[in-house]
Motif scaffolding. Structure first.
Motif, short mmCIF file in Angstrom:
data_model
loop_
_atom_site.label_atom_id
_atom_site.label_comp_id
_atom_site.label_asym_id
_atom_site.label_seq_id
_atom_site.Cartn_x
_atom_site.Cartn_y
_atom_site.Cartn_z
N GLU A 272 -20.88 29.00 -38.90
CA GLU A 272 -21.36 28.75 -37.70
C GLU A 272 -21.14 27.30 -37.26
OE1 GLU A 272 -26.06 27.79 -36.65
OE2 GLU A 272 -25.74 29.55 -37.54
N ILE A 273 -21.06 26.29 -38.47
CA ILE A 273 -20.95 24.92 -38.37
C ILE A 273 -19.16 24.84 -37.76
CG2 ILE A 273 -20.70 22.66 -39.49
CD1 ILE A 273 -23.18 23.61 -41.25
N LEU A 274 -18.52 25.48 -38.36
CA LEU A 274 -17.02 25.12 -38.34
C LEU A 274 -16.95 25.60 -36.73
CD1 LEU A 274 -15.74 26.20 -41.67
CD2 LEU A 274 -15.73 24.11 -40.65
N ARG A 275 -17.51 26.72 -36.58
CA ARG A 275 -17.15 27.23 -35.08
C ARG A 275 -17.93 26.51 -33.77
NH1 ARG A 275 -17.73 33.69 -35.99
NH2 ARG A 275 -15.52 33.92 -36.75
N SER A 276 -18.82 26.01 -34.20
CA SER A 276 -19.48 24.99 -33.18
C SER A 276 -18.62 23.64 -33.03
CB SER A 276 -21.05 24.62 -33.83
OG SER A 276 -20.83 23.74 -34.84
N HIS A 277 -17.91 23.47 -33.93
CA HIS A 277 -16.97 22.44 -33.79
C HIS A 277 -15.50 22.60 -33.15
CE1 HIS A 277 -19.53 18.88 -35.11
NE2 HIS A 277 -20.12 19.98 -35.89
N ASN A 278 -15.46 24.05 -33.21
CA ASN A 278 -14.07 24.62 -32.61
C ASN A 278 -13.02 24.38 -33.59
OD1 ASN A 278 -14.90 25.86 -30.09
ND2 ASN A 278 -14.98 23.76 -29.21
N ALA A 279 -13.32 24.13 -34.90
CA ALA A 279 -12.55 23.84 -36.09
C ALA A 279 -11.52 25.21 -36.27
CB ALA A 279 -13.22 23.72 -37.15
N GLU A 280 -10.26 25.31 -36.48
CA GLU A 280 -9.47 26.23 -36.94
C GLU A 280 -9.44 26.28 -38.42
OE1 GLU A 280 -5.76 26.62 -35.22
OE2 GLU A 280 -6.47 26.01 -33.23
N PHE A 281 -9.96 27.59 -39.18
CA PHE A 281 -9.91 27.68 -40.35
C PHE A 281 -9.57 28.80 -40.76
CE2 PHE A 281 -14.10 29.06 -38.69
CZ PHE A 281 -14.49 30.04 -39.69
N GLU A 282 -9.13 28.99 -42.24
CA GLU A 282 -8.79 30.05 -42.95
C GLU A 282 -10.02 30.34 -43.94
OE1 GLU A 282 -6.20 32.25 -42.23
OE2 GLU A 282 -5.77 30.97 -40.47
N SER A 283 -9.90 31.72 -44.11
CA SER A 283 -11.01 31.99 -45.25
C SER A 283 -10.60 32.90 -46.22
CB SER A 283 -12.35 32.57 -44.56
OG SER A 283 -12.08 33.80 -43.81
N PHE A 284 -11.19 33.01 -47.21
CA PHE A 284 -11.12 34.09 -48.58
C PHE A 284 -12.40 34.44 -48.69
CE2 PHE A 284 -10.53 35.81 -52.49
CZ PHE A 284 -9.39 36.43 -52.60
N ASP A 285 -12.54 35.93 -49.02
CA ASP A 285 -13.99 36.61 -49.37
C ASP A 285 -13.82 36.81 -50.76
OD1 ASP A 285 -15.88 38.22 -49.74
OD2 ASP A 285 -15.03 40.01 -48.70
N VAL A 286 -14.57 35.66 -51.39
CA VAL A 286 -14.52 35.78 -52.89
C VAL A 286 -15.22 37.05 -53.56
CG1 VAL A 286 -14.50 33.26 -53.22
CG2 VAL A 286 -16.56 34.64 -53.22
N LEU A 287 -16.00 37.85 -52.67
CA LEU A 287 -16.48 39.07 -53.40
C LEU A 287 -15.26 40.19 -53.44
CD1 LEU A 287 -19.80 39.28 -50.89
CD2 LEU A 287 -19.51 38.50 -53.58
N SER A 288 -14.21 39.89 -52.71
CA SER A 288 -13.16 40.90 -52.99
C SER A 288 -12.34 40.69 -54.15
CB SER A 288 -12.06 40.67 -51.58
OG SER A 288 -11.54 39.58 -51.66
N ASP A 289 -12.53 39.64 -54.99
CA ASP A 289 -11.80 39.27 -56.24
C ASP A 289 -12.44 38.34 -57.02
OD1 ASP A 289 -9.97 38.49 -57.72
OD2 ASP A 289 -8.17 38.39 -56.50
N PRO A 290 -12.93 38.96 -57.99
CA PRO A 290 -13.73 38.29 -59.13
C PRO A 290 -13.26 37.21 -59.63
CG PRO A 290 -14.11 40.82 -59.27
CD PRO A 290 -13.15 40.39 -58.27
N ALA A 291 -11.84 37.28 -59.95
CA ALA A 291 -10.95 36.23 -60.66
C ALA A 291 -10.92 35.05 -59.61
CB ALA A 291 -9.61 36.83 -60.80
N VAL A 292 -10.93 35.10 -58.33
CA VAL A 292 -10.80 34.04 -57.20
C VAL A 292 -12.27 33.47 -57.44
CG1 VAL A 292 -10.53 33.17 -55.03
CG2 VAL A 292 -8.77 34.91 -56.08
#
Length: 82
Positions: free
Chosen positions: A39-59
């Motif tokens: 929500e914070i990043l989008r409110s500033h129109n920031a472009e960002f990449e993400s990684f879902d840590v729930l998809s990979d316990p090692a990460v």
């Protein structure tokens, strides 16, 4: 294997101006802190990449070691943990 995970995390951090390791995805966050971060990043129109840590316990474990910080989400801007 642990070194491969850390190398992969570093590649993502350095390869994206803003990188977020979070629980869930930006469109479907799986915790309140991750939702608020998006929500914070989008409110500033920031472009960002993400990684879902729930998809990979090692990460999920690796990113905590990489930053030496025990909680998620984690946001990196210009390669720095903020």
């Amino acid at each position: 294997m642990a070194e491969d995970v850390l190398s992969n995390i570093e590649e993502q951090v350095k390869g994206n101006r803003v990188m977020v390791f979070m629980k869930g995805t930006p469109n479907f966050p799986q915790c309140g802190f991750s939702a608020h971060t998006v929500e914070i990043l989008r409110s500033h129109n920031a472009e960002f990449e993400s990684f879902d840590v729930l998809s990979d316990p090692a990460v999920r474990d690796g990113v905590k070691r990489y930053s030496n910080w025990p909680t998620i989400p984690q946001v990196y801007i210009d390669g720095k943990f903020v």
